[in-house]
Design a protein around this motif. Structure first.
Motif, PDB file in Angstrom:
ATOM      1  N   MET A   1       9.391 -39.172  46.581  1.00  0.00           N
ATOM      2  CA  MET A   1       9.381 -37.877  46.475  1.00  0.00           C
ATOM      3  C   MET A   1      10.587 -37.314  46.050  1.00  0.00           C
ATOM      4  O   MET A   1      11.765 -37.980  46.433  1.00  0.00           O
ATOM      5  CB  MET A   1       9.036 -37.118  47.874  1.00  0.00           C
ATOM      6  CG  MET A   1       8.891 -35.700  48.244  1.00  0.00           C
ATOM      7  SD  MET A   1       8.467 -35.380  49.612  1.00  0.00           S
ATOM      8  CE  MET A   1       6.842 -35.932  49.845  1.00  0.00           C
ATOM      9  N   THR A   2      10.636 -36.381  45.192  1.00  0.00           N
ATOM     10  CA  THR A   2      11.793 -35.705  44.752  1.00  0.00           C
ATOM     11  C   THR A   2      12.464 -34.845  45.512  1.00  0.00           C
ATOM     12  O   THR A   2      11.902 -34.099  46.042  1.00  0.00           O
ATOM     13  CB  THR A   2      11.489 -35.082  43.365  1.00  0.00           C
ATOM     14  OG1 THR A   2      11.037 -36.074  42.498  1.00  0.00           O
ATOM     15  CG2 THR A   2      12.677 -34.797  42.389  1.00  0.00           C
ATOM     16  N   VAL A   3      13.783 -34.919  45.667  1.00  0.00           N
ATOM     17  CA  VAL A   3      14.475 -33.755  46.303  1.00  0.00           C
ATOM     18  C   VAL A   3      15.498 -33.400  45.302  1.00  0.00           C
ATOM     19  O   VAL A   3      16.163 -33.828  44.820  1.00  0.00           O
ATOM     20  CB  VAL A   3      15.239 -34.429  47.588  1.00  0.00           C
ATOM     21  CG1 VAL A   3      16.124 -33.465  48.337  1.00  0.00           C
ATOM     22  CG2 VAL A   3      14.238 -35.299  48.228  1.00  0.00           C
ATOM     23  N   ASP A   4      15.333 -31.845  45.278  1.00  0.00           N
ATOM     24  CA  ASP A   4      16.282 -31.225  44.536  1.00  0.00           C
ATOM     25  C   ASP A   4      17.568 -30.581  45.294  1.00  0.00           C
ATOM     26  O   ASP A   4      17.303 -30.009  46.336  1.00  0.00           O
ATOM     27  CB  ASP A   4      15.528 -30.102  43.624  1.00  0.00           C
ATOM     28  CG  ASP A   4      14.502 -30.556  42.776  1.00  0.00           C
ATOM     29  OD1 ASP A   4      14.829 -31.637  42.190  1.00  0.00           O
ATOM     30  OD2 ASP A   4      13.428 -29.900  42.917  1.00  0.00           O
ATOM     31  N   GLU A   5      18.656 -30.330  44.745  1.00  0.00           N
ATOM     32  CA  GLU A   5      19.701 -29.858  45.352  1.00  0.00           C
ATOM     33  C   GLU A   5      19.784 -28.299  44.666  1.00  0.00           C
ATOM     34  O   GLU A   5      19.784 -28.305  43.501  1.00  0.00           O
ATOM     35  CB  GLU A   5      21.053 -30.711  45.151  1.00  0.00           C
ATOM     36  CG  GLU A   5      22.215 -29.876  45.955  1.00  0.00           C
ATOM     37  CD  GLU A   5      23.303 -30.471  46.014  1.00  0.00           C
ATOM     38  OE1 GLU A   5      23.594 -31.549  46.808  1.00  0.00           O
ATOM     39  OE2 GLU A   5      24.328 -30.179  45.188  1.00  0.00           O
TER      40      GLU A   5
ATOM     41  N   ARG B   1      18.871 -28.725  50.203  1.00  0.00           N
ATOM     42  CA  ARG B   1      18.095 -29.501  49.402  1.00  0.00           C
ATOM     43  C   ARG B   1      16.613 -28.909  49.749  1.00  0.00           C
ATOM     44  O   ARG B   1      16.382 -28.478  50.795  1.00  0.00           O
ATOM     45  CB  ARG B   1      18.236 -31.017  50.305  1.00  0.00           C
ATOM     46  CG  ARG B   1      19.756 -31.456  49.686  1.00  0.00           C
ATOM     47  CD  ARG B   1      19.705 -33.078  49.932  1.00  0.00           C
ATOM     48  NE  ARG B   1      20.922 -33.493  49.296  1.00  0.00           N
ATOM     49  CZ  ARG B   1      21.993 -33.412  50.024  1.00  0.00           C
ATOM     50  NH1 ARG B   1      22.148 -33.269  51.194  1.00  0.00           N
ATOM     51  NH2 ARG B   1      22.948 -34.240  49.216  1.00  0.00           N
ATOM     52  N   SER B   2      15.890 -29.141  48.651  1.00  0.00           N
ATOM     53  CA  SER B   2      14.504 -28.763  48.739  1.00  0.00           C
ATOM     54  C   SER B   2      13.731 -29.706  48.001  1.00  0.00           C
ATOM     55  O   SER B   2      13.879 -30.541  46.967  1.00  0.00           O
ATOM     56  CB  SER B   2      14.407 -27.520  47.759  1.00  0.00           C
ATOM     57  OG  SER B   2      13.096 -26.968  47.830  1.00  0.00           O
ATOM     58  N   ARG B   3      12.359 -29.760  48.732  1.00  0.00           N
ATOM     59  CA  ARG B   3      11.534 -30.765  48.050  1.00  0.00           C
ATOM     60  C   ARG B   3      10.005 -30.102  48.116  1.00  0.00           C
ATOM     61  O   ARG B   3       9.605 -29.251  49.088  1.00  0.00           O
ATOM     62  CB  ARG B   3      11.392 -32.085  48.696  1.00  0.00           C
ATOM     63  CG  ARG B   3      10.785 -32.186  50.112  1.00  0.00           C
ATOM     64  CD  ARG B   3      10.672 -33.700  50.491  1.00  0.00           C
ATOM     65  NE  ARG B   3      10.406 -33.620  52.079  1.00  0.00           N
ATOM     66  CZ  ARG B   3      11.198 -33.758  53.109  1.00  0.00           C
ATOM     67  NH1 ARG B   3      12.543 -34.226  52.903  1.00  0.00           N
ATOM     68  NH2 ARG B   3      10.722 -33.981  54.307  1.00  0.00           N
ATOM     69  N   GLU B   4       9.095 -30.493  47.414  1.00  0.00           N
ATOM     70  CA  GLU B   4       7.772 -29.654  47.343  1.00  0.00           C
ATOM     71  C   GLU B   4       6.817 -30.613  48.673  1.00  0.00           C
ATOM     72  O   GLU B   4       7.082 -31.678  48.734  1.00  0.00           O
ATOM     73  CB  GLU B   4       7.081 -30.033  46.034  1.00  0.00           C
ATOM     74  CG  GLU B   4       5.814 -29.508  45.887  1.00  0.00           C
ATOM     75  CD  GLU B   4       5.191 -29.402  44.550  1.00  0.00           C
ATOM     76  OE1 GLU B   4       3.986 -29.379  44.487  1.00  0.00           O
ATOM     77  OE2 GLU B   4       5.934 -29.519  43.614  1.00  0.00           O
ATOM     78  N   LEU B   5       6.182 -29.531  49.351  1.00  0.00           N
ATOM     79  CA  LEU B   5       5.406 -30.114  50.467  1.00  0.00           C
ATOM     80  C   LEU B   5       4.046 -29.742  50.267  1.00  0.00           C
ATOM     81  O   LEU B   5       3.808 -28.952  49.647  1.00  0.00           O
ATOM     82  CB  LEU B   5       5.926 -29.415  51.707  1.00  0.00           C
ATOM     83  CG  LEU B   5       7.318 -29.725  52.030  1.00  0.00           C
ATOM     84  CD1 LEU B   5       7.609 -28.921  53.474  1.00  0.00           C
ATOM     85  CD2 LEU B   5       7.782 -31.321  52.424  1.00  0.00           C
TER      86      LEU B   5
END
Length: 71
Positions: A1-5, A22-26
């Motif tokens: 899963m990709t985590v973006d800052e 940090r944000s990731r699609e759920l």
């Protein structure tokens, strides 16, 4: 899963505020589960796009006689 800052910067006449997170699609299921796990219940989605939610203290699973979370 990709985590973006993500870094947001807010600039006003007399102040500057930055926030990094940090944000990731759920999936919708996982998104709905997080508030419940914290003792919250999603009350409503106040924006038409559904991005924001209003969550309030909810029933604690298995402790319905206790009422609000944290009490």
């Amino acid at each position: 899963m990709t985590v973006d800052e993500v870094r947001a910067e807010y600039v006003f006449e007399d102040a500057r505020w930055t926030q990094t997170f940090r944000s990731r699609e759920l999936t919708e299921e996982r998104f709905e589960a997080y508030p419940e796990e914290a003792g919250l219940a999603v009350d409503r989605r106040p924006t038409p796009d559904g991005v924001w939610v209003l969550a309030r203290p909810g029933q604690i699973r298995g402790n319905s006689d206790r009422g609000l979370a944290g009490r």
